[in-house]
Motif scaffolding. Structure first.
Motif, short mmCIF file in Angstrom:
data_model
loop_
_atom_site.label_atom_id
_atom_site.label_comp_id
_atom_site.label_asym_id
_atom_site.label_seq_id
_atom_site.Cartn_x
_atom_site.Cartn_y
_atom_site.Cartn_z
N ALA A 55 -17.54 -0.78 -4.44
CA ALA A 55 -16.55 -0.85 -3.37
C ALA A 55 -15.71 0.42 -3.33
CB ALA A 55 -15.66 -2.08 -3.55
N ALA B 21 -16.78 -3.79 -7.96
CA ALA B 21 -15.58 -2.99 -7.70
C ALA B 21 -15.92 -1.50 -7.68
CB ALA B 21 -14.52 -3.28 -8.76
N ILE C 210 -10.76 1.96 -11.92
CA ILE C 210 -12.20 2.01 -11.67
C ILE C 210 -12.71 3.45 -11.74
CG2 ILE C 210 -13.97 1.61 -9.91
CD1 ILE C 210 -13.02 -0.94 -11.21
N PRO D 95 -0.53 -3.81 -4.54
CA PRO D 95 -1.39 -4.60 -3.65
C PRO D 95 -2.06 -5.79 -4.32
CG PRO D 95 -1.76 -2.27 -3.29
CD PRO D 95 -0.82 -2.37 -4.46
N ASP D 96 -2.54 -5.63 -5.57
CA ASP D 96 -3.23 -6.75 -6.20
C ASP D 96 -2.28 -7.92 -6.47
OD1 ASP D 96 -2.22 -4.79 -7.97
OD2 ASP D 96 -3.22 -5.74 -9.65
N LEU E 234 -22.00 -1.73 1.58
CA LEU E 234 -22.24 -2.95 0.80
C LEU E 234 -22.78 -4.05 1.71
CD1 LEU E 234 -20.67 -1.36 -1.31
CD2 LEU E 234 -19.28 -3.38 -1.76
N TYR F 298 -11.90 -10.69 -5.15
CA TYR F 298 -11.78 -9.94 -6.39
C TYR F 298 -10.61 -10.39 -7.26
CZ TYR F 298 -11.68 -5.94 -9.56
OH TYR F 298 -11.69 -5.14 -10.66
N THR F 299 -9.48 -10.73 -6.65
CA THR F 299 -8.31 -11.06 -7.46
C THR F 299 -8.28 -12.53 -7.89
OG1 THR F 299 -7.01 -11.49 -5.49
CG2 THR F 299 -6.85 -9.28 -6.43
N SER G 109 -10.65 -0.97 -0.88
CA SER G 109 -10.68 -1.48 -2.26
C SER G 109 -9.29 -1.86 -2.71
CB SER G 109 -11.25 -0.41 -3.19
OG SER G 109 -12.56 -0.09 -2.83
N ASN G 110 -8.33 -0.97 -2.41
CA ASN G 110 -6.94 -1.24 -2.71
C ASN G 110 -6.48 -2.53 -2.04
OD1 ASN G 110 -4.67 -0.24 -4.03
ND2 ASN G 110 -5.02 1.80 -3.18
N LEU G 111 -6.89 -2.71 -0.79
CA LEU G 111 -6.44 -3.87 0.00
C LEU G 111 -7.00 -5.19 -0.51
CD1 LEU G 111 -6.36 -2.99 3.79
CD2 LEU G 111 -4.54 -3.94 2.40
N VAL G 112 -8.17 -5.16 -1.19
CA VAL G 112 -8.68 -6.42 -1.74
C VAL G 112 -8.23 -6.58 -3.20
CG1 VAL G 112 -10.66 -6.56 -0.20
CG2 VAL G 112 -10.93 -5.45 -2.41
N GLY G 113 -7.35 -5.69 -3.65
CA GLY G 113 -6.73 -5.88 -4.95
C GLY G 113 -7.43 -5.19 -6.10
N ILE G 114 -8.38 -4.29 -5.80
CA ILE G 114 -9.03 -3.52 -6.87
C ILE G 114 -8.11 -2.38 -7.26
CG2 ILE G 114 -11.00 -2.03 -7.44
CD1 ILE G 114 -12.60 -3.65 -5.30
N ARG G 115 -7.86 -2.23 -8.56
CA ARG G 115 -7.04 -1.10 -9.00
C ARG G 115 -7.94 0.14 -9.06
NH1 ARG G 115 -2.64 -3.37 -13.34
NH2 ARG G 115 -1.74 -4.92 -11.93
N MET H 19 0.82 -1.21 0.00
CA MET H 19 0.00 0.00 0.00
C MET H 19 0.85 1.26 0.00
SD MET H 19 -3.26 -0.93 0.17
CE MET H 19 -4.19 0.33 1.04
N ALA I 231 -16.12 -9.14 -2.72
CA ALA I 231 -15.04 -8.19 -3.01
C ALA I 231 -13.71 -8.77 -2.55
CB ALA I 231 -15.31 -6.85 -2.33
N LEU J 263 -1.60 -9.76 -3.22
CA LEU J 263 -2.74 -10.64 -2.92
C LEU J 263 -2.65 -11.92 -3.73
CD1 LEU J 263 -5.49 -7.93 -2.80
CD2 LEU J 263 -5.26 -9.69 -1.07
N PHE K 160 -16.63 -2.70 3.83
CA PHE K 160 -17.38 -1.80 2.95
C PHE K 160 -18.75 -1.60 3.60
CE2 PHE K 160 -14.43 -3.98 0.03
CZ PHE K 160 -13.73 -2.87 -0.41
#
Lengths: 239, 296
Positions: free
Chosen positions: B172, B169, B190, A73-74, A94, A105-106, B180-186, A54, A102, A77, A91
Motif C-alpha cells: 500500500a 501495508a 513501513i 491518523p491511525d 492493489l 488495517y487498524t 496509506s496514512n488515511l487507512v492508519g498505516i504508519r 493528516m 487495507a 481511525l 490503491f
C-alpha cells in the motif's frame, strides 16, 4: 450542541505559514448527515485533512466526548472516524480485495472476512471484480470502493471529501443514494464536503457554507436550498 | 556440452547474487523511489562482520544471521537519518547523499578491517570433492546452494508481501503514501522496515559471494553495478523482474566470458552498459515493470 457526536470549535489549519481555516465551528449529531458546502479553495479538503489528523491543526475537536484534535491518523481511525478522500485515493496497483483489507488495517484481531462479505453484498460490482487491480475500475466503481474501504474500519462517523468529483450525474445520484442508505440502514453519521449543492443539500439534515476558510451561513438542507444567495453561488440560478 | 552446463550453472549462481542485490534495490525503489547506491557497501560491511564472527568461533549460519541484523540496522538508520530528512527538503538531493553514504560505509569498512583480502567460509559444503555430476558436468554444491538460497528468499518475500498484514501495508505504501496514512498505516515505520529488509538481503548476497570471490573492501562494487543493470532490465518496481533480470545478467556474463573471445572478461562492463542503454531506450519500464516508474 452538547449531545453532538462530533463537536468542532475554533478549528484552524493550514500549510506552513499559510492559514487556510480561520476558526471553524461545526458539529455532527449521532445519525445526522451534515454537508459543508464550498467552492474550490474554500478549505473543504483542508477541513477533512485536519479532522483526520493528516495535518497539524488548532482549536478543539471532540468526538464521542473525547478530544481527537491531537491524534495521529491511525488513532483517529481507531476512535471511529474514517475518511473517503478526495479523488477516491484507491490503491490503484492493489486488487479490490487488498484495498478493502487495507481499510481494515487498524482493526485489531480477527479476520475481517465478515466485513468483506458485508460490503461485497452492498456493492456486488466490487465482489465481481475483487481480484482486479483497483486502477482498472471505472470512476464510479472506485468511489464505491473508497467508501467500502473506509467502512471496513467500522467507523461511527464517515467523512466524505467531494464524493461527486469527476462523476457523471447519474452516478452521482446513485452515490448519494448509497450515502443516505448508510445512515438509514446502519445508523451512520456522515460529514460530507461538496460543491454539488443540489444533490448534497437534498440529502443533508443540516449544512454549513464555507467561504475562504470561514463559515458564512448555516441552516437545514432545505433552508439553504431555498436561499437565494446559495442558489446563485452554487446552483447557477440567477434570481 | 558438460563445460557448457557447468558455465551456465555458474552463471546462474552468479546471477542469483545479482538477483538478491537487485531485489534489495527494488524493495527500496518501490517504496522510496530512490536507487540505494550504498546497497552493495552495506553488504560488504556485513560480510566482514560475518568474517569477524566466524573467526571468533561462531557457526557460519548464525554469523550470517547476526550480520543480516546489523545490515538491517545500518540500512534502516540510513533511511531515518539521511534519506528522510533530506527528502522532505529536496528529493533530488537524496541520490547525492546516498553516494556519500556509499563512500562513508566503504571507508568505514577499510578503517575497521583493513584492505587485505581474506577468505570467508561457505555455509554450504565447499571442499574439493563437494560436487554433483550432471550430464558429465561437475556442479559444485556451494554454487547450487546459492541458487537454492535465492529460491528461499524469493519464497519468503512472496509470503511476506502477499500473505501478511505488514506486507499488505508495504504494498500500500509503495502504491500511495497519502492513502496509506488515511487507512492508519504508519508510513514512516513501513519505509524503515523496507530499507532494513533491503540491508539484510544485501548482507546475505555478500556473504554468499565472498567465499568464492574472496572478501575485500571492493567485494560488491562490480556486483552492485551488475545488479543495477539487472534491476533496470527487469523493471525497477518489479521483484519478479529483479530475479529474472539478475539471472539473465549472470548467464549473459557467463556467455561473454566463456564464449565471446573478442569481448571476454575485460569487456564485461562495457557490454552491460550497452544492455542498460538499450533497455532504457527500447523499454524504459523494463521487462516486468509497470509503465509508470517515475515518482508521482
Amino acid at each position: 450542541m452538547s449531545d453532538a457526536l462530533l463537536d468542532v470549535t475554533g478549528l484552524t489549519a493550514g500549510y506552513g505559514p499559510i492559514e487556510v481555516l480561520h476558526g471553524l465551528d461545526f458539529s455532527v449529531a449521532d445519525g445526522e448527515i451534515v454537508v459543508i458546502l464550498g467552492a474550490n479553495g474554500a478549505g473543504k479538503t483542508t477541513t477533512m485533512r485536519a479532522l483526520s489528523g493528516m495535518i497539524s491543526r488548532g482549536g478543539t475537536i471532540n468526538f464521542g466526548g473525547r478530544s481527537i484534535g491531537g491524534m495521529r491518523p491511525d488513532a483517529v481511525l481507531r476512535a471511529g472516524v474514517s475518511q473517503v478522500p478526495q479523488g477516491r485515493g484507491t490503491f490503484t496497483d492493489l486488487s479490490v480485495e487488498d484495498n478493502l483489507l487495507a481499510g481494515a488495517y487498524t482493526l485489531r484481531g480477527g479476520t475481517p472476512g465478515d466485513d468483506l462479505d458485508r460490503w461485497y453484498g452492498v456493492f456486488p460490482r466490487l465482489a465481481e471484480r475483487k481480484d482486479q487491480k483497483a486502477g482498472s475500475l471505472s470512476g464510479g466503481e472506485q468511489q464505491m470502493l473508497a467508501i467500502a474501504r473506509a467502512m471496513m474500519n467500522r467507523p461511527k462517523l464517515l467523512l466524505c471529501d467531494e464524493p461527486s468529483l469527476g462523476l457523471a450525474p447519474i452516478i452521482t445520484q446513485e452515490l448519494f443514494q448509497v450515502l443516505g442508505d448508510l445512515r438509514d440502514e446502519m445508523g451512520m453519521s456522515l460529514l460530507i464536503v461538496e460543491q454539488n449543492a443540489g444533490l448534497s443539500l437534498q440529502l443533508a439534515d443540516r449544512a454549513y457554507v464555507l467561504e475562504t476558510g470561514d463559515i458564512v451561513a448555516t441552516g437545514t438542507g432545505d433552508e439553504l436550498l431555498a436561499d437565494d444567495t446559495i442558489k446563485e453561488a452554487y446552483l447557477g440560478v440567477v434570481s | 556440452m558438460s563445460l557448457f552446463i557447468e558455465r551456465m550453472v555458474n552463471g546462474l549462481a552468479d546471477g542469483a547474487i545479482y538477483s538478491l542485490l537487485a531485489l534489495a534495490l527494488v524493495v527500496i525503489f518501490r517504496s522510496t523511489g530512490q536507487l540505494n547506491f550504498a546497497q552493495g557497501e552495506i553488504g560488504t560491511f556485513g560480510a566482514f562482520v560475518v568474517s569477524t564472527l566466524t573467526l571468533s568461533g561462531w557457526p557460519v549460519w548464525i554469523s550470517i544471521g547476526t550480520a543480516m541484523v546489523v545490515g538491517f540496522a545500518i540500512s534502516a538508520g540510513v533511511e531515518r537519518i539521511v534519506v528522510r530528512p533530506i527528502e522532505t527538503r529536496n528529493p533530488g538531493a537524496v541520490i547525492v547523499a546516498l553516494i556519500g553514504v556509499f563512500l562513508a560505509v566503504n571507508q568505514l569498512t577499510a578503517m575497521i578491517w583493513g584492505v587485505d583480502a581474506r577468505g570467508l567460509p561457505s555455509v554450504f559444503p565447499d571442499d574439493a570433492d563437494d560436487f554433483v555430476t550432471v550430464f558429465g558436468a561437475p556442479l559444485r554444491i556451494a554454487r547450487l546452494g546459492i541458487l537454492a538460497m535465492l529460491a528461499v528468499v524469493v519464497f519468503l518475500l512472496w509470503l511476506l508481501f502477499n500473505k501478511t498484514k505488514i506486507g499488505l501495508a508495504m504494498r500500500a505504501v509503495a502504491n500511495n503514501q497519502e492513502s496509506s496514512n488515511l487507512v492508519g498505516i504508519r508510513v514512516g515505520g513501513i519505509l524503515l522496515l523496507g530499507w532494513g529488509l533491503a540491508g539484510a538481503i544485501g548482507v546475505l548476497a555478500a556473504a554468499m559471494l565472498a567465499p568464492s570471490a574472496g572478501l575485500t573492501g571492493t567485494l560488491m562494487l562490480g556486483p552492485f553495478l551488475l545488479a543495477s543493470v539487472a534491476a533496470v532490465l527487469g523493471g525497477l518496481d518489479s521483484p519478479l523482474g529483479a530475479v529474472v533480470g539478475g539471472l539473465l545478467i549472470g548467464v549473459t556474463e557467463a556467455v561473454i566470458v566463456g564464449y565471446v573471445d573478442f569481448l571476454g572478461a575485460d569487456m564485461l562492463f562495457p557490454v552491460m552498459l550497452v544492455i542498460l542503454l538499450a533497455v532504457l531506450l527500447l523499454r524504459p519500464a523494463g521487462l516486468f515493470g509497470s509503465e509508470r516508474v517515475e515518482r508521482v
